[in-house]
Structures are given as structure tokens and as C-alpha cells.
Scaffold this motif. Structure first.
Motif, mmCIF file in Angstrom:
data_model
loop_
_atom_site.group_PDB
_atom_site.id
_atom_site.type_symbol
_atom_site.label_atom_id
_atom_site.label_comp_id
_atom_site.label_asym_id
_atom_site.label_seq_id
_atom_site.Cartn_x
_atom_site.Cartn_y
_atom_site.Cartn_z
ATOM 1 N N ARG A 128 0.830 -1.203 0.000
ATOM 2 C CA ARG A 128 0.000 0.000 0.000
ATOM 3 C C ARG A 128 0.865 1.253 0.000
ATOM 4 O O ARG A 128 0.505 2.261 -0.626
ATOM 5 C CB ARG A 128 -0.943 -0.006 1.216
ATOM 6 N N MET A 129 2.003 1.200 0.687
ATOM 7 C CA MET A 129 2.918 2.349 0.687
ATOM 8 C C MET A 129 3.463 2.598 -0.714
ATOM 9 O O MET A 129 3.563 3.746 -1.165
ATOM 10 C CB MET A 129 4.051 2.104 1.684
ATOM 11 N N LEU A 130 3.839 1.531 -1.413
ATOM 12 C CA LEU A 130 4.318 1.686 -2.787
ATOM 13 C C LEU A 130 3.218 2.248 -3.687
ATOM 14 O O LEU A 130 3.461 3.144 -4.512
ATOM 15 C CB LEU A 130 4.807 0.343 -3.329
ATOM 16 N N ALA A 131 2.011 1.726 -3.554
ATOM 17 C CA ALA A 131 0.905 2.196 -4.385
ATOM 18 C C ALA A 131 0.618 3.675 -4.148
ATOM 19 O O ALA A 131 0.213 4.396 -5.069
ATOM 20 C CB ALA A 131 -0.341 1.361 -4.108
ATOM 21 N N ALA A 132 0.853 4.138 -2.913
ATOM 22 C CA ALA A 132 0.577 5.544 -2.599
ATOM 23 C C ALA A 132 1.487 6.493 -3.366
ATOM 24 O O ALA A 132 1.143 7.670 -3.548
ATOM 25 C CB ALA A 132 0.727 5.774 -1.100
ATOM 26 N N ILE A 133 2.655 6.014 -3.810
ATOM 27 C CA ILE A 133 3.553 6.866 -4.607
ATOM 28 C C ILE A 133 3.631 6.381 -6.053
ATOM 29 O O ILE A 133 4.554 6.717 -6.791
ATOM 30 C CB ILE A 133 4.967 6.922 -3.986
ATOM 31 N N GLY A 134 2.631 5.588 -6.457
ATOM 32 C CA GLY A 134 2.547 5.158 -7.846
ATOM 33 C C GLY A 134 3.537 4.090 -8.236
ATOM 34 O O GLY A 134 3.879 3.973 -9.425
ATOM 35 N N ARG A 135 3.998 3.291 -7.276
ATOM 36 C CA ARG A 135 4.953 2.230 -7.577
ATOM 37 C C ARG A 135 4.415 0.885 -7.129
ATOM 38 O O ARG A 135 3.397 0.790 -6.430
ATOM 39 C CB ARG A 135 6.305 2.497 -6.889
ATOM 40 N N SER A 136 5.107 -0.180 -7.528
ATOM 41 C CA SER A 136 4.751 -1.538 -7.110
ATOM 42 C C SER A 136 6.014 -2.379 -7.053
ATOM 43 O O SER A 136 7.102 -1.936 -7.452
ATOM 44 C CB SER A 136 3.744 -2.173 -8.084
ATOM 45 N N ARG A 137 5.887 -3.592 -6.568
ATOM 46 C CA ARG A 137 7.048 -4.479 -6.499
ATOM 47 C C ARG A 137 7.613 -4.796 -7.880
ATOM 48 O O ARG A 137 8.773 -5.204 -7.991
ATOM 49 C CB ARG A 137 6.672 -5.786 -5.793
ATOM 50 N N ASP A 138 6.795 -4.636 -8.911
ATOM 51 C CA ASP A 138 7.255 -4.961 -10.259
ATOM 52 C C ASP A 138 8.270 -3.962 -10.794
ATOM 53 O O ASP A 138 8.976 -4.273 -11.758
ATOM 54 C CB ASP A 138 6.059 -5.029 -11.221
ATOM 55 N N ASP A 139 8.349 -2.772 -10.208
ATOM 56 C CA ASP A 139 9.271 -1.771 -10.755
ATOM 57 C C ASP A 139 10.243 -1.224 -9.703
ATOM 58 O O ASP A 139 10.816 -0.157 -9.885
ATOM 59 C CB ASP A 139 8.510 -0.624 -11.421
ATOM 60 N N VAL A 140 10.434 -1.970 -8.600
ATOM 61 C CA VAL A 140 11.460 -1.603 -7.623
ATOM 62 C C VAL A 140 12.328 -2.833 -7.357
ATOM 63 O O VAL A 140 11.881 -3.975 -7.517
ATOM 64 C CB VAL A 140 10.857 -1.092 -6.294
ATOM 65 N N HIS A 141 13.562 -2.587 -6.975
ATOM 66 C CA HIS A 141 14.469 -3.684 -6.611
ATOM 67 C C HIS A 141 14.485 -3.769 -5.092
ATOM 68 O O HIS A 141 14.939 -2.840 -4.407
ATOM 69 C CB HIS A 141 15.872 -3.416 -7.163
ATOM 70 N N LEU A 142 13.965 -4.871 -4.547
ATOM 71 C CA LEU A 142 13.817 -5.059 -3.109
ATOM 72 C C LEU A 142 14.874 -6.043 -2.606
ATOM 73 O O LEU A 142 14.972 -7.168 -3.109
ATOM 74 C CB LEU A 142 12.413 -5.575 -2.787
ATOM 75 N N ALA A 143 15.653 -5.631 -1.637
ATOM 76 C CA ALA A 143 16.713 -6.483 -1.084
ATOM 77 C C ALA A 143 16.747 -6.341 0.427
ATOM 78 O O ALA A 143 16.098 -5.460 1.001
ATOM 79 C CB ALA A 143 18.071 -6.104 -1.683
ATOM 80 N N SER A 144 17.526 -7.212 1.076
ATOM 81 C CA SER A 144 17.645 -7.177 2.534
ATOM 82 C C SER A 144 19.110 -7.266 2.932
ATOM 83 O O SER A 144 19.936 -7.819 2.210
ATOM 84 C CB SER A 144 16.860 -8.338 3.173
ATOM 85 N N VAL A 145 19.411 -6.705 4.093
ATOM 86 C CA VAL A 145 20.776 -6.778 4.607
ATOM 87 C C VAL A 145 21.107 -8.221 4.966
ATOM 88 O O VAL A 145 22.183 -8.732 4.627
ATOM 89 C CB VAL A 145 20.943 -5.871 5.836
ATOM 90 N N CYS A 146 20.192 -8.903 5.649
ATOM 91 C CA CYS A 146 20.331 -10.328 5.963
ATOM 92 C C CYS A 146 19.519 -11.129 4.951
ATOM 93 O O CYS A 146 18.340 -10.828 4.732
ATOM 94 C CB CYS A 146 19.812 -10.633 7.364
ATOM 95 N N ALA A 147 20.131 -12.148 4.370
ATOM 96 C CA ALA A 147 19.393 -12.990 3.428
ATOM 97 C C ALA A 147 18.510 -14.006 4.145
ATOM 98 O O ALA A 147 17.696 -14.677 3.506
ATOM 99 C CB ALA A 147 20.366 -13.712 2.503
#
Length: 246
Positions: A128-147
């Protein structure tokens, strides 16, 4: 003379010694003079390395070479050589396009998500946070410090420096225009500061020659679920992130 002059000197001596022991005296004093105010002579240890002069730079720690391409790094992060490989829990890879202009970094996978990052209730809020700024998981690169998710749910202190180095290398290989770090662990890995210290402004992360990524720090969705009052601040962070990405 009115008093018993028979003295048991053995008992008297024992009493005196016991008194001195109770007073803290635990060594004998010899007849030879001794400089009690002088310092002790330094003892040279044959196995001790020579001390560096004050202000001299310390030798940098030896660090294993990290993969040179993003594709190799992503494969390495979920392989047997990853720092978290021995934890006995699933390793979760990054997701989304590797050429995205926006990258998002979190601390670790959620407790109820073993095959993707940001699942469960925190993941739904994130979407919902991504949608609020017109983005989605399909157009951002999501990563984590710990795998993988640590047993205690927080970053292991003994691996924090190494995992931060890997995260910064990940950002350098991806080269996004903007980076959103969510939560204290991700903020420390990139900015060496907690969210409350880092949020509210853009940070410049120089990672390549003539290439800079602008970094915004904000709260992890997990924190927003626990403390809904922070959502107003998180919205301002998202507005700061969005400006310049249109």
C-alpha cells in the motif's frame, strides 16, 4: 604485680597476623629500601607485536572479495558461501528488476515469509505504501541486509559490519537513482545512523565514479504496524523519496 604475666606468644603472633590479613596486608616488607611511588618496570613479551605509534593508521581487515556483477552477487547471497548459510533457515533472494531506478533495502525476511521478502501483514502495508507513490514491487528492486531471518529477529552484532559491506556493494552494483532504507538495521548498513537520526533529508551515496545514489531513510512497515502514529512521518518520507523520480 596484679596481672597475669604469662603470655602465649604463639597465639599473640597468630592474632596479629590475622589482624593484618583482615586489614588487607598480603605481602612482606623487606629490609632493603624500595621506591613505592615509582612505576613498575615494563615487562617485554617476546610474542607481542611492536606497538604502532599514536596516530598511525591501522592495517585494514582482510576481507574476502565480493562478486563483481549483480547477477553473481544475487546467486552468491543464497549460496553456501553466504554469511548466513550456516543458520539453518531458508535464504531469501532479492526481487524486482535489477535495473530499477528505485531500490529498497530492509533488514531481513519476515517470520512468516520464507520464499520472498516482506510477506504477511508487513508486506501488505508495504504494498500500500508503494501504491501511494505510484509504484509496485514490479518496478522496484527489493533487497535485505540479511538474506535469512536471524533467530533473535535482529541483526547479529558480530556480522553487522560484514553484512553492511555486502549491502553497500549490492547498491553499488545495482546503481539505482534512489534508495529507500527501511528500519534501523538497513539505515545503519548504508548511512551508519539509525532512522531517527537519518530521516528527513536526502543523503548522497557515492559508489561509482561520477555516479551517486540519493538515499532516504524511513521506518520499517513492521514498526508502523506496532506504532501507527509514525505513519504520518513515513508518508513525509515517501513524498521526499518520490520527488525527483517522476
Amino acid at each position: 604485680m596484679g596481672a597475669d604475666q604469662n603470655t602465649n606468644w604463639r597465639l599473640a603472633a597468630a592474632s596479629v597476623l590475622e589482624w593484618w590479613q583482615d586489614a588487607g596486608v598480603d605481602m612482606l616488607v623487606g629490609d632493603d629500601p624500595f621506591d613505592w611511588l615509582g612505576g613498575e618496570e615494563p615487562v617485554a613479551l617476546a610474542s607481542s607485536p611492536p606497538a604502532q605509534p599514536r596516530g598511525a593508521p591501522l592495517d585494514p581487515p582482510v576481507t574476502a572479495t565480493l562478486p563483481a556483477t549483480l547477477e553473481e552477487l544475487l546467486a552468491w547471497r543464497i549460496g553456501t558461501a553466504a554469511p548466513e548459510a550456516g543458520w539453518g533457515v531458508p535464504l531469501v533472494t532479492a526481487s524486482g528488476p535489477t535495473t530499477a531506478d528505485l531500490m529498497i533495502l530492509i533488514d531481513c525476511p519476515e517470520r512468516d515469509s520464507t520464499d520472498s521478502l516482506l510477506g504477511g501483514m508487513a508486506g501488505r502495508l508495504f504494498d500500500r505504501m508503494l501504491a501511494a507513490i505510484g509504484r509496485s514491487r514490479d518496478d522496484v528492486h527489493l533487497a535485505s541486509v540479511c538474506a535469512a531471518r536471524p533467530a533473535a529477529g535482529r541483526m547479529p552484532r558480530d556480522l553487522e559490519q560484514r553484512l553492511g559491506e555486502i549491502a553497500r556493494h549490492h547498491v553499488a552494483l545495482a546503481g539505482p537513482k534512489r534508495l529507500l532504507v527501511m528500519g534501523d538495521a538497513a539505515s545503519r548498513a548504508i548511512l551508519a545512523a539509525n532512522v531517527m537520526e537519518a530521516r528527513g533529508r536526502l543523503h548522497a551515496l557515492n559508489h561509482r565514479v561520477s555516479q551517486t545514489t540519493e538515499v532516504v531513510a524511513s521506518f520499517h512497515p513492521r514498526m508502523l504496524l506496532e506504532r501507527p502514529a509514525l505513519k504520518a512521518d513515513a508518508w513525509r518520507d515517501l513524498q521526499l523519496l518520490k520527488r525527483g523520480l517522476e
